[in-house]
Design an enzyme around this catalytic site. Structure first.
Site, PDB file in Angstrom:
ATOM      1  N   LEU A   1       0.808  -1.214   0.000  1.00 43.31           N
ATOM      2  CA  LEU A   1       0.000   0.000   0.000  1.00 43.31           C
ATOM      3  C   LEU A   1       0.847   1.272   0.000  1.00 43.31           C
ATOM      4  O   LEU A   1       1.919   1.322   0.589  1.00 43.31           O
ATOM      5  CB  LEU A   1      -0.922  -0.006   1.226  1.00 43.31           C
ATOM      6  CG  LEU A   1      -1.863  -1.213   1.298  1.00 43.31           C
ATOM      7  CD1 LEU A   1      -2.735  -1.127   2.551  1.00 43.31           C
ATOM      8  CD2 LEU A   1      -2.735  -1.330   0.058  1.00 43.31           C
ATOM      9  N   HIS A   2       0.302   2.294  -0.675  1.00 40.00           N
ATOM     10  CA  HIS A   2       0.927   3.621  -0.720  1.00 40.00           C
ATOM     11  C   HIS A   2      -0.177   4.666  -0.577  1.00 40.00           C
ATOM     12  O   HIS A   2      -1.357   4.310  -0.414  1.00 40.00           O
ATOM     13  CB  HIS A   2       1.734   3.781  -2.010  1.00 40.00           C
ATOM     14  CG  HIS A   2       0.966   3.420  -3.249  1.00 40.00           C
ATOM     15  ND1 HIS A   2      -0.134   4.126  -3.675  1.00 40.00           N
ATOM     16  CD2 HIS A   2       1.119   2.402  -4.143  1.00 40.00           C
ATOM     17  CE1 HIS A   2      -0.627   3.586  -4.781  1.00 40.00           C
ATOM     18  NE2 HIS A   2       0.100   2.520  -5.084  1.00 40.00           N
TER      19      HIS A   2
ATOM     20  N   HIS B   1      -3.555   4.236  -2.506  1.00 40.84           N
ATOM     21  CA  HIS B   1      -4.546   3.354  -1.869  1.00 40.84           C
ATOM     22  C   HIS B   1      -5.172   4.049  -0.659  1.00 40.84           C
ATOM     23  O   HIS B   1      -6.378   3.963  -0.428  1.00 40.84           O
ATOM     24  CB  HIS B   1      -3.873   2.082  -1.343  1.00 40.84           C
ATOM     25  CG  HIS B   1      -3.190   1.253  -2.377  1.00 40.84           C
ATOM     26  ND1 HIS B   1      -1.823   1.098  -2.441  1.00 40.84           N
ATOM     27  CD2 HIS B   1      -3.692   0.523  -3.403  1.00 40.84           C
ATOM     28  CE1 HIS B   1      -1.514   0.297  -3.440  1.00 40.84           C
ATOM     29  NE2 HIS B   1      -2.615  -0.060  -4.048  1.00 40.84           N
TER      30      HIS B   1
ATOM     31  N   ARG C   1       4.336  -0.768  -8.202  1.00 38.46           N
ATOM     32  CA  ARG C   1       5.433  -1.199  -9.078  1.00 38.46           C
ATOM     33  C   ARG C   1       6.579  -0.182  -9.121  1.00 38.46           C
ATOM     34  O   ARG C   1       7.650  -0.496  -9.631  1.00 38.46           O
ATOM     35  CB  ARG C   1       4.924  -1.485 -10.482  1.00 38.46           C
ATOM     36  CG  ARG C   1       4.043  -2.739 -10.538  1.00 38.46           C
ATOM     37  CD  ARG C   1       3.639  -3.089 -11.959  1.00 38.46           C
ATOM     38  NE  ARG C   1       2.987  -4.378 -12.061  1.00 38.46           N
ATOM     39  CZ  ARG C   1       1.671  -4.575 -12.152  1.00 38.46           C
ATOM     40  NH1 ARG C   1       0.842  -3.555 -12.135  1.00 38.46           N
ATOM     41  NH2 ARG C   1       1.181  -5.797 -12.262  1.00 38.46           N
TER      42      ARG C   1
HETATM   43  N1  LIG Z   1      -1.588   6.682  -7.458  1.00 36.40           N
HETATM   44  C1  LIG Z   1      -2.820   6.269  -7.222  1.00 36.40           C
HETATM   45  N2  LIG Z   1      -3.796   7.160  -6.949  1.00 36.40           N
HETATM   46  C2  LIG Z   1      -5.070   6.747  -6.710  1.00 36.40           C
HETATM   47  N3  LIG Z   1      -5.444   5.457  -6.706  1.00 36.40           N
HETATM   48  C3  LIG Z   1      -4.522   4.536  -6.974  1.00 36.40           C
HETATM   49  C4  LIG Z   1      -3.159   4.889  -7.243  1.00 36.40           C
HETATM   50  N4  LIG Z   1      -2.459   3.753  -7.466  1.00 36.40           N
HETATM   51  C5  LIG Z   1      -3.336   2.747  -7.352  1.00 36.40           C
HETATM   52  N5  LIG Z   1      -4.574   3.201  -7.061  1.00 36.40           N
HETATM   53  C6  LIG Z   1      -5.799   2.415  -6.922  1.00 36.40           C
HETATM   54  O1  LIG Z   1      -5.692   1.523  -5.865  1.00 36.40           O
HETATM   55  C7  LIG Z   1      -6.476   0.358  -6.145  1.00 36.40           C
HETATM   56  C8  LIG Z   1      -5.616  -0.847  -5.952  1.00 36.40           C
HETATM   57  O2  LIG Z   1      -4.580  -0.819  -6.930  1.00 36.40           O
HETATM   58  P1  LIG Z   1      -3.298  -1.720  -6.915  1.00 36.40           P
HETATM   59  O3  LIG Z   1      -3.249  -2.484  -5.642  1.00 36.40           O
HETATM   60  O4  LIG Z   1      -3.174  -2.444  -8.190  1.00 36.40           O
HETATM   61  O5  LIG Z   1      -2.167  -0.620  -6.790  1.00 36.40           O
HETATM   62  P2  LIG Z   1      -1.148  -0.088  -7.808  1.00 36.40           P
HETATM   63  O6  LIG Z   1      -0.201   0.776  -7.101  1.00 36.40           O
HETATM   64  O7  LIG Z   1      -1.929   0.437  -8.981  1.00 36.40           O
HETATM   65  O8  LIG Z   1      -0.383  -1.327  -8.200  1.00 36.40           O
HETATM   66  P3  LIG Z   1       0.316  -1.637  -9.530  1.00 36.40           P
HETATM   67  O9  LIG Z   1       1.682  -1.168  -9.363  1.00 36.40           O
HETATM   68  O10 LIG Z   1       0.084  -3.072  -9.469  1.00 36.40           O
HETATM   69  O11 LIG Z   1      -0.429  -1.007 -10.673  1.00 36.40           O
HETATM   70  C9  LIG Z   1      -6.957   0.501  -7.586  1.00 36.40           C
HETATM   71  O12 LIG Z   1      -8.284   1.002  -7.567  1.00 36.40           O
HETATM   72  C10 LIG Z   1      -5.999   1.523  -8.140  1.00 36.40           C
HETATM   73  O13 LIG Z   1      -6.523   2.256  -9.226  1.00 36.40           O
HETATM   74  N1  BAL Z   2      -3.570  -1.762 -10.732  1.00 35.27           N
HETATM   75  C1  BAL Z   2      -4.062  -2.734 -11.701  1.00 35.27           C
HETATM   76  C2  BAL Z   2      -3.676  -4.082 -11.312  1.00 35.27           C
HETATM   77  C3  BAL Z   2      -2.684  -4.719 -12.230  1.00 35.27           C
HETATM   78  O1  BAL Z   2      -1.785  -4.035 -12.726  1.00 35.27           O
HETATM   79  O2  BAL Z   2      -2.786  -5.915 -12.447  1.00 35.27           O
END
Ligand SMILES: Nc1ncnc2c1ncn2[C@@H]1O[C@H](COP(=O)(O)OP(=O)(O)OP(=O)(O)O)[C@@H](O)[C@H]1O
Ligand code: BAL
Ligand SMILES: CC(C)(CO)[C@@H](O)C(=O)[O-]
Length: 290
Positions: free
Chosen positions: A41-42, A45, A195
């Site tokens: 988480l960041h 999220h 990522r």
């Molecule tokens: N920078 C961001 N701002 C707002 N929402 C985000 C952001 N990054 C991710 N989210 C949202 O958080 C939810 C969970 O996403 P996920 O766990 O895939 O995170 P991610 O950081 O997007 O990971 P990845 O690196 O896998 O794309 C999704 O609805 C995604 O759109």
């Molecule tokens: N944040 C979308 C999830 C995925 O990359 O698979």
């Protein structure tokens, strides 16, 4: 002596049956905010969690690295997993329940059913990740069926995913609201993403070129008001090509906000301009809403 305020960590459920036992006891009128994630988480999220906390009686988050949305050569195995740290973060933001099921529980050995969102393999992200959106639609449907939320929160960073989930909810008559929140960025504009942790220091320094390129296209659209998509794509491409660490541009696309299908021209109805590219070996996505 000063007392340290620590909030209780969310109650953890690692099986569907454990979560359901709790869910059955909740009053039907209770408002449940749900934030599905893959963990690591960041602040992106956490912005979703904060919004869920404001508008609901209880907040549920899920952490599940969903195998069916990863292609065979993608990063499922190395995707960061850190349940304990994530649970502490969720506690700080007042999450009540954390659903983090095991793969075998979500996909039993006889599992055959998929949700197949027609046309999404034909979006730019869908062509880049064949089968990805069926994996997302299937897992999100399953999560909604288990959690039964009032409101579910998603990030604009995954633009096509937001359009997809709204489509699934409407098409399958699901009784919940989908709330989409703005993309949260680092100070230099890089969209927060789990990522980003894969980036080496020089790649991390180069990665904000993605945001700068999108911002240049956004400024051009603001000036012209009506413009050919090709002109916007050109600006973005030039921007990305100025950074030697951008090793591959997978797509730059200008799409309808409603369908994520490409537009020839952008006018007052607006559009979404999206990028997928590799910085070094790390695939990143981002978009700007015009
Ligand atoms: N920078 C961001 N701002 C707002 N929402 C985000 C952001 N990054 C991710 N989210 C949202 O958080 C939810 C969970 O996403 P996920 O766990 O895939 O995170 P991610 O950081 O997007 O990971 P990845 O690196 O896998 O794309 C999704 O609805 C995604 O759109
Ligand atoms: N944040 C979308 C999830 C995925 O990359 O698979
Ligand atoms: C919505 C989601 C949790 C489904 O696995 C995932 O695609 C994500 O984290 O954006």
């Amino acid at each position: 002596m000063q007392s340290v305020q620590s909030k209780a960590t969310p109650i953890l459920y690692q099986s569907i049956s454990a979560f359901r036992s709790m869910r059955r006891e909740l009053q039907p009128s209770i408002k449940i905010g749900f934030v599905p994630t893959m963990g690591a988480l960041h602040d992106g999220h956490l912005s979703l969690v904060r919004e869920a906390r404001k508008h609901n009686d209880i907040v549920v988050a899920s952490i599940f690295v969903n195998p069916t949305q990863f292609g065979p050569n993608e990063d499922f195995d190395k995707y960061p997993r850190r349940l304990e740290k994530d649970s502490e973060l969720l506690a700080e933001y007042g999450v009540d329940h954390l659903f983090a099921p095991k793969i075998d529980d979500m996909y039993g050995k006889n599992h055959v059913t998929k949700v197949d969102p027609q046309g999404f393999d034909d979006t730019a992200e869908g062509r880049s990740r064949p089968g990805h959106f069926s994996g997302v639609a299937t897992i999100v449907t399953k999560l909604f069926n288990i959690v039964k939320p009032t409101n579910a929160y998603f990030g604009q960073k995954d633009a096509a995913q937001c359009v997809l989930i709204k489509r699934v909810v409407e098409d399958l008559d699901m009784d919940l609201n989908v709330v989409v929140m703005d993309t949260i960025r680092e100070d230099d504009g890089l969209a927060m993403s789990s990522r980003n942790a894969y980036l080496k220091p020089d790649e991390r320094a180069g990665a904000p070129v993605i945001y700068r390129s999108l911002s240049a296209a956004k400024a051009l659209f603001k000036e012209k008001k009506t413009i050919e998509s090709a002109a916007l794509i050109n600006v973005v491409r030039k921007g990305l090509e100025s950074e030697p660490l951008v090793s591959e541009i997978q797509y730059i696309t200008v799409d309808s906000k409603a369908t994520m299908q490409p537009l020839e021209t952008v006018d007052e109805a607006g559009a979404i301009i999206s990028i997928a590219c590799k910085v070094g070996s790390v695939r990143l996505i981002d978009n700007a809403v015009l």
